[in-house]
Design a protein around this motif. Structure first.
Motif, PDB file in Angstrom:
ATOM      1  N   VAL A 188      -8.358   2.932  -5.245  1.00  0.00           N
ATOM      2  CA  VAL A 188      -8.371   3.426  -3.862  1.00  0.00           C
ATOM      3  C   VAL A 188      -9.677   4.148  -3.565  1.00  0.00           C
ATOM      4  N   GLU A 236      -3.045  10.006   4.672  1.00  0.00           N
ATOM      5  CA  GLU A 236      -4.041   9.168   3.994  1.00  0.00           C
ATOM      6  C   GLU A 236      -3.508   7.763   3.750  1.00  0.00           C
ATOM      7  N   MET A 237      -2.236   7.674   3.338  1.00  0.00           N
ATOM      8  CA  MET A 237      -1.615   6.364   3.131  1.00  0.00           C
ATOM      9  C   MET A 237      -1.669   5.537   4.409  1.00  0.00           C
ATOM     10  N   LEU A 278       0.096   3.851  -2.980  1.00  0.00           N
ATOM     11  CA  LEU A 278      -0.491   5.168  -2.729  1.00  0.00           C
ATOM     12  C   LEU A 278       0.479   6.312  -2.955  1.00  0.00           C
ATOM     13  N   LYS A 279       1.776   6.057  -2.800  1.00  0.00           N
ATOM     14  CA  LYS A 279       2.722   7.156  -3.049  1.00  0.00           C
ATOM     15  C   LYS A 279       2.644   7.614  -4.501  1.00  0.00           C
ATOM     16  N   GLY A 331      -0.297   5.342 -10.985  1.00  0.00           N
ATOM     17  CA  GLY A 331      -1.100   6.073 -10.025  1.00  0.00           C
ATOM     18  C   GLY A 331      -2.504   6.390 -10.494  1.00  0.00           C
ATOM     19  N   THR A 389      -4.531   3.286  -9.803  1.00  0.00           N
ATOM     20  CA  THR A 389      -4.513   3.099  -8.356  1.00  0.00           C
ATOM     21  C   THR A 389      -5.468   4.074  -7.680  1.00  0.00           C
ATOM     22  N   ALA A 390      -5.509   5.316  -8.141  1.00  0.00           N
ATOM     23  CA  ALA A 390      -6.422   6.299  -7.562  1.00  0.00           C
ATOM     24  C   ALA A 390      -7.869   5.846  -7.705  1.00  0.00           C
ATOM     25  N   CYS A 419      -6.567  11.520  -2.437  1.00  0.00           N
ATOM     26  CA  CYS A 419      -6.693  10.415  -3.395  1.00  0.00           C
ATOM     27  C   CYS A 419      -7.956  10.576  -4.239  1.00  0.00           C
ATOM     28  N   LEU A 424       0.827  -1.204   0.000  1.00  0.00           N
ATOM     29  CA  LEU A 424       0.000   0.000   0.000  1.00  0.00           C
ATOM     30  C   LEU A 424       0.865   1.259   0.000  1.00  0.00           C
ATOM     31  N   LEU A 450     -10.445   9.902   2.254  1.00  0.00           N
ATOM     32  CA  LEU A 450      -9.147  10.073   1.596  1.00  0.00           C
ATOM     33  C   LEU A 450      -9.294  11.165   0.540  1.00  0.00           C
ATOM     34  N   VAL A 496      -0.116   7.891  -6.211  1.00  0.00           N
ATOM     35  CA  VAL A 496      -1.270   8.790  -6.261  1.00  0.00           C
ATOM     36  C   VAL A 496      -0.878  10.170  -5.731  1.00  0.00           C
TER      37      VAL A 496
END
Length: 320
Positions: A278, A215-216, A184-185, A271, A274-275, A292, A180, A289, A187
């Motif tokens: 998420v 948020e991560m 998330l990094k 990302g 992933t966004a 994100c 994770l 979040l 994003v």
């Protein structure tokens, strides 16, 4: 135990090159016959054209043949991971499958180790992640990464097998936290790139990095990860690198959004997907979040960068 790489991109090839310096013979699987010919005959990889490859690195289009290795480094884009594993007919029983991609699968809403466990349940899943650029690894520059494997004995074996003179691996059993952090990094890097591209300055970027890290950590903790994992290489370390360097595709994509420029559609920007994943996870888990969420909306062209910034600045004031 033999090592192979599935995927002939820059990162997978760089890992193969690093391991070859330690005396490993590494086979690479690639779909493109021209890429295979380039590696085998010209000793050049299309994604690292300026670096010569040794004879100990060979390539093939036969994925089942390459996948016989005891350790497989899965260096394909996150959203292609499941399809790549599905191409391998063997169950890969007892083999160590190390994901070298970062993201959350849009279909299963899990990280790479979850996809591996679903696609090849007889295998041992792991993930290699952290602050790194392929070119640095290929040029034998000092790099430190996180190796996460729920099976600690297998993790120790992988740590010793994959560490090199310049590539130092730190081990953890917290696969959720490690994957994770890496997902998330990317994003948050898009958000930071958009911030700089919009001309909002370094102070605003620092705020996005800090609140993005919150948020991560919030999502990872909700899914059972350890906070200290996010504070390590796979979380904070990777966040610092990706949010500040134009070598990061996610950061460059954000820059293009902020500047109103067209980004090269042929480049994979993990990302973005992933966004979206998420966003779905946050709704399912009922957690907030906002950064994100805004990255998803801006990436989907549902919201402009300026509108996203206004939304974040006008949220209710709260304690840190």
């Amino acid at each position: 135990m033999s090592i192979a790489v599935l995927g002939a991109g820059a990162f997978g090839t760089a890992l193969a090159l690093s391991l070859s310096r330690e005396g490993h013979a590494v086979r690479i699987w690639a779909r493109d016959p021209e890429t295979v010919a380039s590696i085998n005959e010209a000793h050049r990889a299309p994604r690292l054209p300026d670096i010569a490859l040794p004879d100990s690195i060979t390539a093939s289009t036969d994925i089942d043949d390459v996948a016989q290795a005891g350790t497989l480094l899965l260096a394909v884009p996150m959203q292609a991971l499941h399809a790549t594993l599905a191409r391998v007919e063997a169950p890969l029983t007892g083999q160590r499958l190390v994901a070298c991609c970062k993201g959350v699968d849009l279909t299963e809403l899990t990280g790479p180790t979850g996809v591996i466990a679903h696609a090849k349940p007889e295998a041992i899943p792991a993930i290699l992640t952290g602050p790194s650029f392929a070119d640095d690894i290929a040029r034998d520059l000092p790099t430190a990464l996180t190796l996460a494997c729920a099976d600690d004995a297998a993790g120790k074996a992988l740590q010793h097998q994959l560490s090199t003179g310049a590539l130092r691996l730190y081990r953890t059993t917290d696969t959720i936290g490690a994957e994770l952090g890496g997902a998330l990094k990317n994003v948050i890097a898009i958000a930071c790139g958009a911030c700089i591209g919009e001309g909002l300055g370094d102070s605003a970027r620092a705020a996005l990095m800090t609140r993005g890290f919150a948020e991560m950590t919030r999502l990872a903790a909700k899914l059972g990860a350890k906070p200290e994992t996010l504070a390590g290489l796979s979380g904070l370390g990777d966040l610092a690198l990706t949010c500040t360097s134009e070598l990061s595709r996610n950061y460059r994509f954000g820059l293009a959004l902020g500047r109103g420029e067209v980004f090269d559609a042929s480049l994979t920007v993990e990302g973005v997907k992933t966004a979206e994943a998420v966003r779905r996870l946050a709704e399912r888990l009922e957690i907030d979040l906002p950064i994100c969420a805004m990255v998803h909306e801006v990436g989907a062209r549902d919201t402009s960068v300026a509108e996203a910034i206004r939304y974040l600045l006008n949220r209710p004031l709260k304690e840190e």
